[in-house]
Design an enzyme around this catalytic site. Structure first.
Site, PDB file in Angstrom:
ATOM      1  N   ASP A   1      11.702  -6.946  -3.502  1.00 36.66           N
ATOM      2  CA  ASP A   1      10.940  -7.280  -2.300  1.00 36.66           C
ATOM      3  C   ASP A   1      11.245  -8.760  -1.850  1.00 36.66           C
ATOM      4  OD1 ASP A   1       8.961  -7.078  -0.045  1.00 36.66           O
ATOM      5  OD2 ASP A   1       7.393  -6.037  -1.350  1.00 36.66           O
TER       6      ASP A   1
ATOM      7  N   HIS B   1       7.605  25.937  11.252  1.00 37.45           N
ATOM      8  CA  HIS B   1       8.850  26.661  10.945  1.00 37.45           C
ATOM      9  C   HIS B   1       9.811  25.778  12.271  1.00 37.45           C
ATOM     10  CE1 HIS B   1       8.006  28.948  14.669  1.00 37.45           C
ATOM     11  NE2 HIS B   1       6.825  29.095  14.097  1.00 37.45           N
TER      12      HIS B   1
ATOM     13  N   HIS C   1       8.193   8.348  10.998  1.00 34.83           N
ATOM     14  CA  HIS C   1       6.901   8.469  10.321  1.00 34.83           C
ATOM     15  C   HIS C   1       5.750   9.222  10.850  1.00 34.83           C
ATOM     16  CE1 HIS C   1       3.942   5.653   7.710  1.00 34.83           C
ATOM     17  NE2 HIS C   1       3.661   6.926   7.889  1.00 34.83           N
TER      18      HIS C   1
ATOM     19  N   GLY D   1       0.792  -1.097  -0.105  1.00 34.67           N
ATOM     20  CA  GLY D   1      -0.011  -0.056   0.028  1.00 34.67           C
ATOM     21  C   GLY D   1       0.817   1.337   0.089  1.00 34.67           C
TER      22      GLY D   1
HETATM   23  C1  LIG Z   1      -1.384   5.733   5.291  1.00 36.45           C
HETATM   24  C2  LIG Z   1      -1.630   5.192   6.525  1.00 36.45           C
HETATM   25  O1  LIG Z   1      -2.448   4.365   6.897  1.00 36.45           O
HETATM   26  S1  LIG Z   1      -0.165   5.743   7.759  1.00 36.45           S
HETATM   27  C3  LIG Z   1      -0.780   4.848   9.385  1.00 36.45           C
HETATM   28  C4  LIG Z   1      -1.993   5.719  10.175  1.00 36.45           C
HETATM   29  N1  LIG Z   1      -2.084   4.977  10.968  1.00 36.45           N
HETATM   30  C5  LIG Z   1      -2.436   5.476  12.350  1.00 36.45           C
HETATM   31  O2  LIG Z   1      -2.128   6.531  12.625  1.00 36.45           O
HETATM   32  C6  LIG Z   1      -2.701   4.447  13.298  1.00 36.45           C
HETATM   33  C7  LIG Z   1      -1.831   4.636  14.609  1.00 36.45           C
HETATM   34  N2  LIG Z   1      -2.156   3.638  15.819  1.00 36.45           N
HETATM   35  C8  LIG Z   1      -2.934   3.585  16.729  1.00 36.45           C
HETATM   36  O3  LIG Z   1      -3.489   4.775  17.045  1.00 36.45           O
HETATM   37  C9  LIG Z   1      -2.972   2.414  17.649  1.00 36.45           C
HETATM   38  O4  LIG Z   1      -4.285   2.483  18.036  1.00 36.45           O
HETATM   39  C10 LIG Z   1      -1.596   2.495  18.623  1.00 36.45           C
HETATM   40  C11 LIG Z   1      -0.647   2.184  18.022  1.00 36.45           C
HETATM   41  C12 LIG Z   1      -1.828   3.886  19.541  1.00 36.45           C
HETATM   42  C13 LIG Z   1      -2.150   1.592  19.884  1.00 36.45           C
HETATM   43  O5  LIG Z   1      -2.299   0.105  19.164  1.00 36.45           O
HETATM   44  P1  LIG Z   1      -2.674  -1.276  20.009  1.00 36.45           P
HETATM   45  O6  LIG Z   1      -1.284  -1.349  20.832  1.00 36.45           O
HETATM   46  O7  LIG Z   1      -2.777  -2.229  19.066  1.00 36.45           O
HETATM   47  O8  LIG Z   1      -3.609  -0.675  20.854  1.00 36.45           O
HETATM   48  P2  LIG Z   1      -5.352  -1.276  21.068  1.00 36.45           P
HETATM   49  O9  LIG Z   1      -5.802  -1.197  19.815  1.00 36.45           O
HETATM   50  O10 LIG Z   1      -5.183  -2.830  21.760  1.00 36.45           O
HETATM   51  O11 LIG Z   1      -6.071  -0.369  22.271  1.00 36.45           O
HETATM   52  C14 LIG Z   1      -5.394  -0.118  23.650  1.00 36.45           C
HETATM   53  C15 LIG Z   1      -6.373   0.798  24.173  1.00 36.45           C
HETATM   54  O12 LIG Z   1      -5.545   1.953  23.908  1.00 36.45           O
HETATM   55  C16 LIG Z   1      -7.002   2.804  23.298  1.00 36.45           C
HETATM   56  N3  LIG Z   1      -6.335   3.537  21.968  1.00 36.45           N
HETATM   57  C17 LIG Z   1      -5.847   2.963  21.156  1.00 36.45           C
HETATM   58  N4  LIG Z   1      -5.382   3.757  20.028  1.00 36.45           N
HETATM   59  C18 LIG Z   1      -5.785   5.096  20.618  1.00 36.45           C
HETATM   60  C19 LIG Z   1      -5.656   6.405  20.192  1.00 36.45           C
HETATM   61  N5  LIG Z   1      -5.127   6.699  18.816  1.00 36.45           N
HETATM   62  N6  LIG Z   1      -6.239   7.350  21.054  1.00 36.45           N
HETATM   63  C20 LIG Z   1      -6.554   6.994  22.250  1.00 36.45           C
HETATM   64  N7  LIG Z   1      -6.855   5.767  22.656  1.00 36.45           N
HETATM   65  C21 LIG Z   1      -6.474   4.851  21.705  1.00 36.45           C
HETATM   66  C22 LIG Z   1      -7.918   1.726  23.125  1.00 36.45           C
HETATM   67  O13 LIG Z   1      -9.258   2.277  23.064  1.00 36.45           O
HETATM   68  C23 LIG Z   1      -7.557   0.563  24.160  1.00 36.45           C
HETATM   69  O14 LIG Z   1      -8.417   1.086  25.303  1.00 36.45           O
HETATM   70  P3  LIG Z   1      -9.036   0.227  26.356  1.00 36.45           P
HETATM   71  O15 LIG Z   1      -7.917  -0.450  26.970  1.00 36.45           O
HETATM   72  O16 LIG Z   1      -9.381   1.070  27.305  1.00 36.45           O
HETATM   73  O17 LIG Z   1      -9.888  -0.572  25.797  1.00 36.45           O
END
Ligand SMILES: CC(=O)SCCNC(=O)CCNC(=O)[C@H](O)C(C)(C)COP(=O)(O)OP(=O)(O)OC[C@H]1O[C@@H](n2cnc3c(N)ncnc32)[C@H](O)[C@@H]1OP(=O)(O)O
Length: 208
Positions: free
Chosen positions: A35, A138, A147, A14
């Site tokens: 790859d 800035h 990232h 992706g």
């Molecule tokens: C082009 C693209 O796609 S680039 C990629 C873009 N993607 C992103 O930005 C996603 C970033 N990843 C996240 O936000 C993820 O949720 C992470 C890395 C913060 C955590 O992932 P995991 O460790 O798998 O956490 P998990 O989904 O098990 O959640 C654990 C707890 O944290 C909470 N939590 C997870 N993400 C968030 C968040 N972003 N904000 C607030 N709370 C969160 C969950 O609700 C859960 O709470 P609970 O224990 O009370 O139920």
């Protein structure tokens, strides 16, 4: 389009699709991809050249350009180490829609996506991804292999440590420093320095 602007990409999923479209829009030709295995999907009809560790890389790539097309920070770091080992030609991939200050500096193998703004005096390391619609204000300093996911906003004079991931639509307040290897969850608001690696989420962002 000159032959010297052909690019070999490393990784073909992706994130690579986004890179490929930026490169094509910017006038590059894609020579093909490396790859660990042949991709199941090949939406851009690219030629597969094998797994980079198992081929005579310099003989295939010669003096063409190379680019790491993988979103995961540690894999990108390994790929750039490989490029350096074999003295392959790295460059900066900037989407034509991005707005980059003339006083910003950007190191090799960094990707600047669609509609990104990078403002005055910012310094961006190598192997960084500044994804779609991000704003880097800035005097920000972004270390290698960071990232910044789509829609992120770094206010003025923010410093982001090596290999840190900042989730989609997150905001980092001005003059804030974030350590190496931090993960900031999607939609978080970072209002204080983060000294400790690990996962930080929410508004205000807290260690989880
Ligand atoms: C082009 C693209 O796609 S680039 C990629 C873009 N993607 C992103 O930005 C996603 C970033 N990843 C996240 O936000 C993820 O949720 C992470 C890395 C913060 C955590 O992932 P995991 O460790 O798998 O956490 P998990 O989904 O098990 O959640 C654990 C707890 O944290 C909470 N939590 C997870 N993400 C968030 C968040 N972003 N904000 C607030 N709370 C969160 C969950 O609700 C859960 O709470 P609970 O224990 O009370 O139920």
């Amino acid at each position: 389009m000159s032959e010297s602007k052909s690019v070999f990409i490393f990784g073909y999923s992706g994130h690579a699709y986004v890179i490929i479209e930026t490169l094509m829009d910017a006038g590059y030709k894609i020579a093909g991809y490396f790859d660990f295995q042949k991709a199941e999907k090949n939406p851009y009809s690219l030629k597969y050249f094998g797994f980079e560790n198992n081929v005579d890389i310099q003989n295939i790539v010669q003096d063409h350009l190379v680019f790491p097309s993988v979103g995961e920070n540690t894999i990108r770091e390994k790929l750039i180490g490989f490029f350096e080992l074999y003295s392959l030609n790295q460059f900066v991939a900037i989407d034509p829609s991005a707005l980059i200050s003339k006083t910003a500096s950007i190191n090799v193998s960094t990707y600047i996506g669609k509609h990104v703004s990078v403002n005055a005096q910012s310094k961006i390391g190598k192997g960084v991804i500044i994804n779609t619609n991000c704003v880097v204000e800035h005097e920000c300093t972004i270390k290698d292999y960071v990232h910044l996911a789509p829609g992120g906003v770094l206010c003025g004079n923010v410093a982001v440590g090596r290999s840190t991931f900042i989730g989609a639509n997150s905001v980092v307040k001005q003059n804030t420093k974030i350590a190496d290897n931090v993960i900031v969850g999607a939609g978080s608001v970072v209002v204080k320095n983060i000294h400790e690696k690990g996962i930080w989420v929410g508004n205000p962002a807290k260690y989880r």
